[in-house]
Design an enzyme around this catalytic site. Structure first.
Site, mmCIF file in Angstrom:
data_model
loop_
_atom_site.group_PDB
_atom_site.id
_atom_site.type_symbol
_atom_site.label_atom_id
_atom_site.label_comp_id
_atom_site.label_asym_id
_atom_site.label_seq_id
_atom_site.Cartn_x
_atom_site.Cartn_y
_atom_site.Cartn_z
ATOM 1 N N ASP A 83 -5.526 -6.600 4.578
ATOM 2 C CA ASP A 83 -4.847 -5.368 4.987
ATOM 3 C C ASP A 83 -3.927 -4.880 3.884
ATOM 4 O O ASP A 83 -3.276 -5.677 3.191
ATOM 5 C CB ASP A 83 -4.020 -5.609 6.252
ATOM 6 N N TYR A 100 2.859 0.292 0.212
ATOM 7 C CA TYR A 100 3.219 -0.970 -0.428
ATOM 8 C C TYR A 100 3.206 -0.821 -1.948
ATOM 9 O O TYR A 100 2.168 -0.846 -2.592
ATOM 10 C CB TYR A 100 2.258 -2.084 -0.013
ATOM 11 N N LYS A 108 -4.010 2.270 5.369
ATOM 12 C CA LYS A 108 -3.233 3.145 6.250
ATOM 13 C C LYS A 108 -3.108 4.547 5.667
ATOM 14 O O LYS A 108 -3.278 4.754 4.471
ATOM 15 C CB LYS A 108 -1.857 2.520 6.502
#
Length: 321
Positions: free
Chosen positions: A46, A51, A77
């Site tokens: 993931d 990030y 995401k």
């Protein structure tokens, strides 16, 4: 939840640390950690544009090249679009240090979701995503601005994700959030496959089990529980402390951890194993996503995941959590 040929594994490789969360790490460390995880049977990876402002996706994309695409289950995401900062080489922002030189802009519109998704494909070097989450929608992140952003998602963002699923570019869609309540609300507006809930399905925060887990099971919606260590304190324990919900642990949380540790000592169960395995006791939970930024952490997390825990322990734990 199997669009790639590889099923999601009960333990997943979380990549916030890969994006230099709190401290910088090297690409070599990332590559070794991901290789070790794959070698030891982890197939779920993931990540997110947030990030390290794209850093985690770029690093993971290179490491994933050595693996068969059909042998991994990959999620990322949407909800933030990255814009280059021409005045910066590296940036420190949102707890990420020495991150990529991009500014993050929240955008849950149709166009924003599509751009974010396409940018992620390029950073990761893949042509499809097995699970796409709308990231950090909700009051906890946006406070008074959430009404605007949530309406943006209703007006276009949810539709964009559904279209990507219909086109086969995405296998499954859902939300990736720190508050399960927004998932409950979002179910009124789209058919989701899975929700990733971080920091709110743990030994320290589990009101999600009062009714929402049953609702998910009834609607055939799966859950992925991320951050089972509550940002650190359930990994380090009451003596070494650590972060709780990305901040310093308050006294009442420390007291609760001490009570949990007492039950762990009584049954000779490690605190970390209990933290990892807790949510997996619910049928709707398909995986636990844990940060793994080093080979050592990968090996240790798998050992805690595999640790035998007697049912009597869980019964005793219920009395203190």
């Amino acid at each position: 939840m199997d669009s790639s040929g590889s099923a999601i594994t009960e333990i997943g490789f979380g990549s916030a640390g890969v994006g230099n969360l709190y401290r910088p790490i090297s690409y070599e460390a990332v590559s070794k950690a991901m290789t070790k995880a794959h070698k030891l049977g982890i197939r779920y990876f993931d990540t997110a544009p947030h990030y390290g402002a794209g850093l985690a996706e770029r690093r993971m994309g290179v490491a994933l090249e050595a693996m068969s695409r059909d042998d991994i289950f990959l999620s990322t995401k949407v909800g933030r679009v990255l814009h280059p900062d021409k005045n910066s080489h590296k940036k420190d922002a949102d707890h990420y240090v020495e991150a990529s030189p991009f500014d993050r802009e929240y955008d849950y519109s149709y166009d924003g979701i599509m751009r974010s998704f396409e940018d992620s494909l390029q950073r990761l070097g893949v042509s499809r995503i097995d699970m796409l989450f709308m990231h950090d929608i909700g009051e906890l992140t946006h406070q008074e601005k959430n009404k605007v952003y949530f309406q943006q998602a209703i007006d276009g963002g949810f539709s964009a994700m559904s279209e990507l699923r219909e086109q086969g570019l995405v296998g499954n869609i859902g939300l990736g959030v720190n508050e399960w309540q927004v998932c409950d609300r979002a179910m009124e507006y789209a058919q989701f496959d899975c929700f990733m809930v971080a920091n709110c399905f743990t030994l320290l925060n589990h009101d999600i089990t009062d009714s929402f887990t049953d609702k998910c099971a009834a609607n055939q919606v799966s859950l992925i529980a991320a951050a089972p260590f509550s940002s650190g304190i359930l990994a380090k324990g009451s003596r070494d402390l650590g972060h709780y919900f990305y901040a310093e642990a308050p006294p009442d949380i420390v007291t609760k951890v001490v009570a949990i540790e007492a039950v762990c000592e009584q049954f000779d169960v490690s605190l970390q194993a209990a933290a990892i395995q807790y949510a997996l006791r619910y049928d709707c939970v398909k995986s636990i996503a844990i940060g793994m930024a080093s080979e050592e952490r990968v090996v240790q997390n798998i050992a805690w995941y595999q640790e035998a825990i007697p049912e009597a322990f869980w019964q005793a734990l219920e009395r203190v959590i």
